[in-house]
Write a protein that holds these residues in place. Structure first.
Motif, PDB file in Angstrom:
ATOM      1  N   PRO A 105       0.831  -1.212   0.000  1.00  0.00           N
ATOM      2  CA  PRO A 105       0.000   0.000   0.000  1.00  0.00           C
ATOM      3  C   PRO A 105       0.864   1.259   0.000  1.00  0.00           C
ATOM      4  O   PRO A 105       1.934   1.294   0.618  1.00  0.00           O
ATOM      5  CB  PRO A 105      -0.814  -0.113   1.281  1.00  0.00           C
ATOM      6  N   LEU A 106       0.385   2.280  -0.697  1.00  0.00           N
ATOM      7  CA  LEU A 106       1.124   3.544  -0.762  1.00  0.00           C
ATOM      8  C   LEU A 106       0.771   4.473   0.395  1.00  0.00           C
ATOM      9  O   LEU A 106       1.418   5.504   0.582  1.00  0.00           O
ATOM     10  CB  LEU A 106       0.847   4.238  -2.095  1.00  0.00           C
ATOM     11  N   LYS A 107      -0.264   4.108   1.155  1.00  0.00           N
ATOM     12  CA  LYS A 107      -0.618   4.844   2.358  1.00  0.00           C
ATOM     13  C   LYS A 107      -0.934   3.846   3.467  1.00  0.00           C
ATOM     14  O   LYS A 107      -1.210   2.679   3.197  1.00  0.00           O
ATOM     15  CB  LYS A 107      -1.838   5.751   2.109  1.00  0.00           C
ATOM     16  N   ASP A 108      -0.904   4.330   4.699  1.00  0.00           N
ATOM     17  CA  ASP A 108      -1.223   3.470   5.830  1.00  0.00           C
ATOM     18  C   ASP A 108      -2.740   3.436   6.008  1.00  0.00           C
ATOM     19  O   ASP A 108      -3.315   4.163   6.813  1.00  0.00           O
ATOM     20  CB  ASP A 108      -0.536   3.993   7.108  1.00  0.00           C
ATOM     21  N   TYR A 109      -3.386   2.559   5.226  1.00  0.00           N
ATOM     22  CA  TYR A 109      -4.847   2.530   5.225  1.00  0.00           C
ATOM     23  C   TYR A 109      -5.429   1.965   6.520  1.00  0.00           C
ATOM     24  O   TYR A 109      -6.602   2.196   6.822  1.00  0.00           O
ATOM     25  CB  TYR A 109      -5.350   1.726   4.021  1.00  0.00           C
ATOM     26  N   PHE A 110      -4.637   1.236   7.275  1.00  0.00           N
ATOM     27  CA  PHE A 110      -5.115   0.768   8.581  1.00  0.00           C
ATOM     28  C   PHE A 110      -5.455   1.954   9.487  1.00  0.00           C
ATOM     29  O   PHE A 110      -6.395   1.903  10.282  1.00  0.00           O
ATOM     30  CB  PHE A 110      -4.058  -0.113   9.264  1.00  0.00           C
ATOM     31  N   LYS A 111      -4.670   3.038   9.339  1.00  0.00           N
ATOM     32  CA  LYS A 111      -4.920   4.230  10.139  1.00  0.00           C
ATOM     33  C   LYS A 111      -5.904   5.174   9.441  1.00  0.00           C
ATOM     34  O   LYS A 111      -6.777   5.754  10.080  1.00  0.00           O
ATOM     35  CB  LYS A 111      -3.603   4.965  10.410  1.00  0.00           C
ATOM     36  N   GLU A 112      -5.729   5.340   8.127  1.00  0.00           N
ATOM     37  CA  GLU A 112      -6.544   6.317   7.406  1.00  0.00           C
ATOM     38  C   GLU A 112      -7.976   5.845   7.178  1.00  0.00           C
ATOM     39  O   GLU A 112      -8.902   6.655   7.099  1.00  0.00           O
ATOM     40  CB  GLU A 112      -5.883   6.646   6.058  1.00  0.00           C
ATOM     41  N   ASP A 113      -8.163   4.535   7.066  1.00  0.00           N
ATOM     42  CA  ASP A 113      -9.504   4.018   6.770  1.00  0.00           C
ATOM     43  C   ASP A 113      -9.746   2.725   7.542  1.00  0.00           C
ATOM     44  O   ASP A 113      -9.893   1.650   6.953  1.00  0.00           O
ATOM     45  CB  ASP A 113      -9.634   3.777   5.261  1.00  0.00           C
ATOM     46  N   PRO A 114      -9.787   2.806   8.895  1.00  0.00           N
ATOM     47  CA  PRO A 114      -9.904   1.574   9.694  1.00  0.00           C
ATOM     48  C   PRO A 114     -11.206   0.812   9.451  1.00  0.00           C
ATOM     49  O   PRO A 114     -11.255  -0.401   9.660  1.00  0.00           O
ATOM     50  CB  PRO A 114      -9.820   2.093  11.136  1.00  0.00           C
ATOM     51  N   GLU A 115     -12.272   1.494   9.013  1.00  0.00           N
ATOM     52  CA  GLU A 115     -13.558   0.835   8.785  1.00  0.00           C
ATOM     53  C   GLU A 115     -13.776   0.443   7.325  1.00  0.00           C
ATOM     54  O   GLU A 115     -14.835  -0.095   6.969  1.00  0.00           O
ATOM     55  CB  GLU A 115     -14.701   1.743   9.260  1.00  0.00           C
ATOM     56  N   GLY A 116     -12.788   0.689   6.482  1.00  0.00           N
ATOM     57  CA  GLY A 116     -12.877   0.289   5.089  1.00  0.00           C
ATOM     58  C   GLY A 116     -13.951   0.996   4.295  1.00  0.00           C
ATOM     59  O   GLY A 116     -14.635   0.393   3.453  1.00  0.00           O
ATOM     60  N   LYS A 117     -14.129   2.301   4.475  1.00  0.00           N
ATOM     61  CA  LYS A 117     -15.185   3.063   3.791  1.00  0.00           C
ATOM     62  C   LYS A 117     -14.694   3.755   2.517  1.00  0.00           C
ATOM     63  O   LYS A 117     -15.498   4.211   1.713  1.00  0.00           O
ATOM     64  CB  LYS A 117     -15.781   4.097   4.738  1.00  0.00           C
ATOM     65  N   MET A 118     -13.385   3.847   2.340  1.00  0.00           N
ATOM     66  CA  MET A 118     -12.867   4.466   1.120  1.00  0.00           C
ATOM     67  C   MET A 118     -13.154   3.548  -0.069  1.00  0.00           C
ATOM     68  O   MET A 118     -13.049   2.324   0.043  1.00  0.00           O
ATOM     69  CB  MET A 118     -11.362   4.716   1.250  1.00  0.00           C
ATOM     70  N   PRO A 119     -13.512   4.095  -1.212  1.00  0.00           N
ATOM     71  CA  PRO A 119     -13.859   3.242  -2.369  1.00  0.00           C
ATOM     72  C   PRO A 119     -12.657   2.550  -2.988  1.00  0.00           C
ATOM     73  O   PRO A 119     -12.769   1.427  -3.483  1.00  0.00           O
ATOM     74  CB  PRO A 119     -14.509   4.222  -3.356  1.00  0.00           C
ATOM     75  N   THR A 120     -11.509   3.235  -2.986  1.00  0.00           N
ATOM     76  CA  THR A 120     -10.323   2.650  -3.623  1.00  0.00           C
ATOM     77  C   THR A 120      -9.077   2.894  -2.774  1.00  0.00           C
ATOM     78  O   THR A 120      -9.006   3.864  -2.018  1.00  0.00           O
ATOM     79  CB  THR A 120     -10.078   3.245  -5.026  1.00  0.00           C
ATOM     80  N   TYR A 121      -8.107   1.996  -2.930  1.00  0.00           N
ATOM     81  CA  TYR A 121      -6.783   2.157  -2.333  1.00  0.00           C
ATOM     82  C   TYR A 121      -5.763   2.155  -3.472  1.00  0.00           C
ATOM     83  O   TYR A 121      -5.972   1.530  -4.519  1.00  0.00           O
ATOM     84  CB  TYR A 121      -6.441   0.998  -1.392  1.00  0.00           C
ATOM     85  N   GLU A 122      -4.646   2.843  -3.232  1.00  0.00           N
ATOM     86  CA  GLU A 122      -3.560   2.849  -4.192  1.00  0.00           C
ATOM     87  C   GLU A 122      -2.422   1.964  -3.681  1.00  0.00           C
ATOM     88  O   GLU A 122      -2.013   2.071  -2.529  1.00  0.00           O
ATOM     89  CB  GLU A 122      -3.049   4.268  -4.433  1.00  0.00           C
ATOM     90  N   PHE A 123      -1.950   1.086  -4.558  1.00  0.00           N
ATOM     91  CA  PHE A 123      -0.876   0.168  -4.196  1.00  0.00           C
ATOM     92  C   PHE A 123       0.294   0.320  -5.147  1.00  0.00           C
ATOM     93  O   PHE A 123       0.126   0.688  -6.325  1.00  0.00           O
ATOM     94  CB  PHE A 123      -1.378  -1.285  -4.250  1.00  0.00           C
ATOM     95  N   GLY A 124       1.473   0.043  -4.636  1.00  0.00           N
ATOM     96  CA  GLY A 124       2.662  -0.036  -5.464  1.00  0.00           C
ATOM     97  C   GLY A 124       2.889  -1.488  -5.859  1.00  0.00           C
ATOM     98  O   GLY A 124       2.688  -2.400  -5.051  1.00  0.00           O
TER      99      GLY A 124
END
Length: 638
Positions: free
Chosen positions: A555-574
């Protein structure tokens, strides 16, 4: 005068108090005091040697005295047998007994009869007290309160005997070595050579004492050296299975110097009975063709099953364990201090406990409970124990001079992954797989990483429920996974094909960039961004090359912290990947498998694209660091 610990606690008759009262009694009677006789801390039970009482009898024989004065009859003896002998002795020497608190007159038949009655009451009290003590002791032992010094592998905690995880593995190793045919002498030599626990005075007798001690299978024998010892079963948590302990006793009857066990059990000491939870024993049958078939069993529950049923479960992921072992040997030992089975916090807790114990001993000396000699002796023992524990902690810092980093782990695993797929033939020669391990090597690997294996019954079949790995391995590994420095596999669908993708958690962009740049010193890896659709759990890869092979996704961002409930539609990965035409930049195969690019060289010198393996043009010198421990000083300098 005589006093034992229980007398003083029960009646408060200290020696000075007895002396004062007896002197008053003698003055009242008009007796001339010739001498004082006192036995401190010695019971009046039959068989106890009382030096002062024997001196008193010698003085009666020498006619120095003719009357014994005591506070009570039980100060003299509490045994009817001893009392009859004393009456005979007094008659033969024209001597008498006078008691300040008991109406005792040994000059008449009635007086002797009354003394016998009083003596019977006293002996009955002793026997009842003994019964109560035995009942209380039995209850305490059954609850794990073992009235002895804690043996190696155990320690006292809240007055109970519990496993000491800092020394438990030493006991297991001693039993395992003996089980496999090593003699007491050979085992003690090994421990001395390795300076186990910082000691070089391991002896044959020490090894024998450990092997004969029933405590290691969870049992305890009270009064082992008496004519009527008491055996207590299952009073503490065992370190060794009962079957293993019994096997070692059988082994003692054989010539350990000439006998060597030829059968190796992969899961010895690791399997627990699915019904009663006991550690299972092992046995094997050898066919005429020489092939051995291994079984595990519980004598109590009458359960027996083939080793194959456990191995089938293990072999589904065991090659990953082999890869993991490689990482542990190369990185974990010097970097995260996982060379022992005891977490640092527990060892440090033990040091604090010993320091508190040292303070108590010091206070006892100040209060006059200990003599200086006793204090120094006890202090030395505690300080040696603290030194040994500290040595255990210090050993976790081995090879720090190699200065491996968490990034090195991830980099090495990426390189190994690529080598496995792109240099598959060479990889087989450099890396041993599980099937290439001998049974002993497989058993050693399982002993090293597995704490125990839980089984369960499904119908009449025994199946693996759960494998519990050692905390000292799992905990630091999980910490590195959480921080993004160890990859892990996740199942994935590639069209209609089920496979896996190597994931790693978020690490800062500058660290990810550095790893990629170091990786490109070995292989022509590519980098791309990808979008992950959270709700559909689907990746969208925009690769121009259809033959691209994914090395790792992160992951390109720490989504565990930024989106702990998984509500963002998309994540960016390397995405780190290889295109269909893989290029390698180094001609020396040994470098690929036994070295990694050094972080001090973050810049890549590229070769012309037309140059392919196996004959690439040499490039400018790349700084590397070895990932295998050198075997000798010469290889260190190389």
């Amino acid at each position: 005068m005589r006093v034992s610990t229980e007398d003083q606690a029960r009646e408060g008759f200290s020696l000075p108090e007895q002396k004062e009262r007896l002197e008053s009694f003698c003055k009242f009677k008009g007796y001339e005091i010739i001498d004082y006789y006192q036995d401190a801390g010695i019971s009046a039970k039959t068989g106890n040697y009382r030096p002062e009482f024997e001196r008193l009898k010698d003085d009666i024989r020498a006619k120095r005295i003719n009357t014994i004065v005591a506070l009570k009859l039980d100060r003299i003896t509490r045994s009817i047998y001893d009392w009859e002998n004393l009456i005979t002795f007094l008659d033969e020497n024209d001597s008498y007994l006078d008691c300040a608190n008991d109406e005792i007159n040994t000059t008449t038949a009635n007086g002797k009869m009354i003394s016998r009655l009083l003596m019977s009451v006293s002996q009955n009290e002793i026997e009842r007290t003994s019964e109560r003590t035995k009942i209380g002791l039995a209850g305490a032992i059954k609850s794990g309160h073992i009235p002895h010094k804690a043996p190696l592998g155990y320690k006292h905690e809240d007055k109970k005997l519990v496993i000491d995880y800092s020394t438990k593995d030493i006991v297991i190793r001693i039993f395992d070595l003996y089980y496999n045919g090593y003699s007491y002498k050979k085992i003690s030599n090994i421990l001395n050579e390795e300076k186990v626990l910082g000691k070089t005075n391991w002896r044959d007798s020490t090894i024998l004492g450990i092997l004969e001690n029933e405590i290691y299978k969870g049992d305890f024998v009270h009064g082992k050296k008496t004519t009527h010892p008491t055996y207590y079963e299952n009073v503490v948590e065992p370190i060794i299975s009962k079957e293993m302990w019994e096997e070692c006793q059988i082994q003692k009857k054989k010539n350990s110097k000439s006998y060597k066990r030829t059968l190796t059990y992969l899961y010895l000491q690791k399997l627990n009975c699915p019904k009663c939870g006991r550690i299972l024993g092992g046995k094997a049958t050898t066919k005429k063709n020489g092939k051995a078939y291994y079984y595990y069993y519980c004598e109590q529950c009458k359960i027996q099953f083939k080793e194959r049923s456990v191995s089938d479960f293990f072999e589904s992921f065991v090659d990953e364990l082999v890869e993991y072992d490689s990482v542990v040997n190369q990185f974990f030992l010097p970097m995260i201090k996982a060379s022992f089975d005891e977490p640092n916090e527990r060892l440090e807790k033990d040091i604090k406990e010993q320091n508190k114990r040292l303070e108590r001993v010091k206070n006892a000396y100040i209060d006059g409970v200990f003599t200086l000699e006793e204090y120094n002796k006890e202090r030395k023992k505690i300080e040696e124990l603290i030194t040994n524990i500290q040595n255990e902690i210090d050993k976790k810092d081995i090879a720090d001079e190699l200065k491996f980093t968490p990034q090195d782990i991830l980099l090495k695993r990426d390189i190994d992954f690529i080598n496995k797929h792109e240099l598959d033939f060479e990889y087989e020669n450099y890396k041993k797989t599980w099937k290439q391990y001998s049974r002993q090597e497989q058993a050693d690997l399982i002993m090293k990483y597995v704490d125990n294996i839980e089984l369960e019954m499904i119908g009449s079949e025994v199946v693996v429920k759960q494998v519990n790995f050692r905390e000292s391995i799992c905990k630091p590994c999980q910490e590195l996974i959480d921080k993004g420095y160890i990859d892990y596999n996740k199942p994935a669908l590639f069209g209609n094909v089920l496979g896996t993708i190597r994931f790693s958690n978020y690490i800062p962009p500058e660290e990810a960039s550095e790893i990629i740049m170091r990786l490109r010193q070995y292989y022509d890896v590519r980098y791309e961004r990808a979008t992950y659709f959270v709700e559909d759990q689907v990746f969208y890869f925009n690769f121009t090359d259809e033959n691209a092979a994914i090395v790792r996704v992160f992951p390109l961002k720490d989504y565990f912290k930024e989106d702990p409930e998984g509500k963002m539609p998309t994540y960016e990965f390397g995405i780190i990947y290889l295109n269909g035409d893989v290029k390698t930049y180094i001609s020396d195969l040994d470098t690929y498998f036994n070295y990694i690019p050094d972080e001090t060289n973050k810049y890549v010198t590229y070769v012309p694209a037309a140059l392919d393996w196996p004959n690439p043009s040499p490039i400018s010198k790349i700084n590397v660091k070895p990932v295998t421990f050198p075997k000798d000083e010469q290889s260190k300098s190389n």
